[in-house]
Scaffold this motif. Structure first.
Motif, PDB file in Angstrom:
ATOM      1  N   UNK A 167       0.787  -1.227   0.000  1.00 35.94           N
ATOM      2  CA  UNK A 167       0.000   0.000   0.000  1.00 35.94           C
ATOM      3  C   UNK A 167       0.821   1.281   0.000  1.00 35.94           C
ATOM      4  N   UNK A 168       1.925   1.295   0.730  1.00 36.34           N
ATOM      5  CA  UNK A 168       2.631   2.567   0.921  1.00 36.34           C
ATOM      6  C   UNK A 168       3.304   3.055  -0.360  1.00 36.34           C
ATOM      7  N   UNK A 228      10.212   1.450  11.216  1.00 35.18           N
ATOM      8  CA  UNK A 228      10.275   0.150  10.560  1.00 35.18           C
ATOM      9  C   UNK A 228       9.168  -0.013   9.522  1.00 35.18           C
ATOM     10  N   UNK A 229       8.164   0.836   9.565  1.00 35.99           N
ATOM     11  CA  UNK A 229       7.054   0.757   8.616  1.00 35.99           C
ATOM     12  C   UNK A 229       7.040   1.972   7.688  1.00 35.99           C
ATOM     13  N   UNK A 267      10.614   8.461   6.249  1.00 33.25           N
ATOM     14  CA  UNK A 267      10.416   9.841   6.677  1.00 33.25           C
ATOM     15  C   UNK A 267       9.636  10.673   5.657  1.00 33.25           C
ATOM     16  N   UNK A 268       9.806  10.386   4.358  1.00 35.07           N
ATOM     17  CA  UNK A 268       9.123  11.240   3.379  1.00 35.07           C
ATOM     18  C   UNK A 268       7.620  11.087   3.457  1.00 35.07           C
ATOM     19  N   UNK A 269       7.154   9.842   3.627  1.00 40.03           N
ATOM     20  CA  UNK A 269       5.717   9.616   3.719  1.00 40.03           C
ATOM     21  C   UNK A 269       5.192  10.068   5.079  1.00 40.03           C
ATOM     22  N   UNK A 270       5.909   9.708   6.131  1.00 34.92           N
ATOM     23  CA  UNK A 270       5.475  10.078   7.477  1.00 34.92           C
ATOM     24  C   UNK A 270       5.408  11.590   7.654  1.00 34.92           C
ATOM     25  N   UNK A 271       6.260  12.325   6.932  1.00 35.45           N
ATOM     26  CA  UNK A 271       6.297  13.767   7.075  1.00 35.45           C
ATOM     27  C   UNK A 271       5.398  14.521   6.126  1.00 35.45           C
ATOM     28  N   UNK A 272       4.613  13.814   5.315  1.00 36.89           N
ATOM     29  CA  UNK A 272       3.743  14.470   4.348  1.00 36.89           C
ATOM     30  C   UNK A 272       2.390  14.750   5.003  1.00 36.89           C
ATOM     31  N   UNK A 273       2.017  16.016   5.202  1.00 33.14           N
ATOM     32  CA  UNK A 273       0.756  16.314   5.884  1.00 33.14           C
ATOM     33  C   UNK A 273      -0.467  15.826   5.117  1.00 33.14           C
ATOM     34  N   UNK A 274      -0.368  15.693   3.782  1.00 39.49           N
ATOM     35  CA  UNK A 274      -1.501  15.162   3.017  1.00 39.49           C
ATOM     36  C   UNK A 274      -1.763  13.708   3.389  1.00 39.49           C
TER      37      UNK A 274
END
Length: 495
Positions: free
Chosen positions: A383-384, A454-455, A458-465
């Protein structure tokens, strides 16, 4: 009741196909690491057909790296077991004879190392799931602090991990002046051949740099894409099959009629003519691999988490729930499908239609709980990656966000009725802690999950959208329930 075995094959009902070739004349050319139900319903069936066609040097030695369960099922049966193909029109049985030997690595690691180093062994295939690679799914790096990797670095001749066994076998072959075997990953990992190569080289560099150089120069790592739905076999299944066979089969596997195997044609010492049994030999597996990961596996995870939370025990029951069925097709059409770049001639629409029919197959009792296992390992691939591509295209991720919210809700360990969920995941305690720390507040729960490196990288985790979409989906789910969240998502998409 007597067990299925070489001695009792003659007592099978005449309508049940069984090996017609001389199994005693077949030699082991393939060692398979992780001889679970999927391998027995997929690669071993292809090999059985090649043995029947006269390619007698491609029998299989299966190895369990943890539990003796499969050995205990198959050893008394001389490696024989039943493939039960269940479709809408009924169930067809066939006895498979490709597995000639089953080893249990923890009980006799020397026997497995010797088999890997044997001159006859030309391919070492593996289905060990994502967690068997001892790597970080988000970054792809080897986990040097994994207990098995630490052990293998200290005791390279007595390995525990998949990577350690592969390295031990290749080390012995190099020392003996033998050509290498071909490691063949058949796991649902992006670029599974390249991933396996990178991890094995990283381990080799840490223990024997000269061996690493030899592997770089001599060992091919073909990528593959495998596809067949194989639910866990239950006691009810075994009883039903025994009644039809007149023999007890503890190793029977249940599967759908559909099967697919796409393989990059790069082997050090040859291979069976799998293409004559329907496999696709190609130059580049990547488009097919991404199609399967994002459409089949991604949809499967979506249906597993949301279906479980909506009270459905199987994928077939989930697909009978019309809103969930619609959601799966919309996910394929609007979110996952547009991220794919398929080669000319690939029938993407036909593949999606086939998936909907396969998921709805009433002959398969594929449990949502089973598919929901190991989400922290699976979702980065399933999914990610799709979410990242959608956000880069500035496209919506409504269904992806709902699926991820469903996973977080599921990983919290309580269903909507307050009953406990047996969450099977290597990170289960960390996931439960992240959910509990949010104190039923969607924004806090999502923030806690996004800190799990682990999941989420940083780029996805830091995206406010991304965070905002998942938070909105989880808020709706916590406030109104999973079924209502599905209906509201569909209504928004239809507007």
């Amino acid at each position: 009741m007597r067990r299925l075995s070489a001695a009792t094959l003659k007592d099978l009902p005449p309508e049940v196909p069984r090996p017609g070739y001389d199994r005693t004349a077949c030699t082991v050319g393939i060692v398979h690491l992780g001889i679970g139900a999927f391998h027995r319903a997929h690669q071993a069936v292809y090999c059985d057909e090649r043995l029947a066609a006269g390619e007698h040097d491609w029998a299989i030695c299966g190895a369990s790296l943890r539990s003796p369960a499969v050995h205990d099922q198959l050893a008394p049966q001389d490696g024989l077991y039943t493939e039960a193909v269940s479709g809408p029109d009924g169930e067809n049985l066939r006895v498979i004879g490709a597995v000639k030997e089953v080893l249990v690595a923890p009980e006799d690691p020397a026997a497995l190392a010797a088999r890997l180093a044997a001159p006859e062994t030309r391919i070492v295939s593996l289905t060990v799931t994502e967690k068997g690679y001892c790597h970080d799914p988000a970054s792809g790096a080897l986990l040097h602090d994994h207990p098995d990797i630490r052990h293998d670095l200290q005791h390279p001749e007595h390995p525990k991990s998949v990577l350690g066994f592969l390295l031990a076998g290749l080390r012995r072959r190099r020392a003996a002046g033998l050509a290498p075997f071909t490691p063949l990953s058949c796991d649902n990992l992006p670029h599974n051949g390249a991933t396996l190569r990178g991890l094995l080289l990283e381990l080799a560099e840490a223990s024997d740099p000269a061996l690493a150089r030899w592997i770089e120069a001599e060992v091919p790592f073909p990528a593959t894409m495998i596809d067949r739905i194989v639910p866990a076999t239950t006691d009810v299944d075994r009883d039903r099959i025994a009644a039809r066979l007149g023999l007890r089969d503890e190793g029977a596997v249940i599967c759908e009629p559909f099967r697919q195997w796409v393989i990059e044609d790069r082997f050090a010492q040859g291979r069976p003519r799998w293409e004559e049994s329907g496999a696709q030999l190609v130059d580049d597996v990547a488009p097919y691999e991404e199609m399967k990961l994002r459409l089949l596996n991604g949809s499967h995870s979506l249906l597993a988490y949301l279906g479980y939370l909506c009270g459905h025990k199987t994928i077939a029951a989930t697909m009978a729930d019309e809103p969930l069925r619609r959601l799966a097709r919309i996910f394929m059409d609007r979110e996952a499908g547009p991220t794919l770049k398929m080669p000319p001639g690939a029938d993407l629409e036909g593949y999606k239609a086939d998936l909907i029919a396969r998921f709805a197959n009433p002959g398969l009792q594929h449990r949502t709980w089973q598919i929901a296992m190991d989400g922290s390992q699976k979702l980065p691939q399933r999914l990610l990656g799709t979410a990242r591509d959608r956000l880069e295209a500035d496209a919506p991720i409504d269904v992806l966000a709902l699926a991820l919210a469903g996973w977080m809700r599921y990983a919290g360990g309580r269903d909507e009725q307050g009953q406990g969920i047996e969450v099977r995941d290597p990170l289960a305690p960390i996931l439960a802690e992240a959910y509990a720390s949010g104190a039923s507040d969607a924004e806090r729960i999502v923030a806690a999950f996004l800190k799990i490196a682990d999941v989420f990288d940083s780029d996805l985790a830091g995206d406010p959208r991304f965070a905002g979409s998942v938070t909105a989906a989880l808020h709706c789910m916590l406030e109104k329930g999973a079924a209502a969240a599905v209906r509201e998502t569909l209504a928004r998409l239809d507007s």
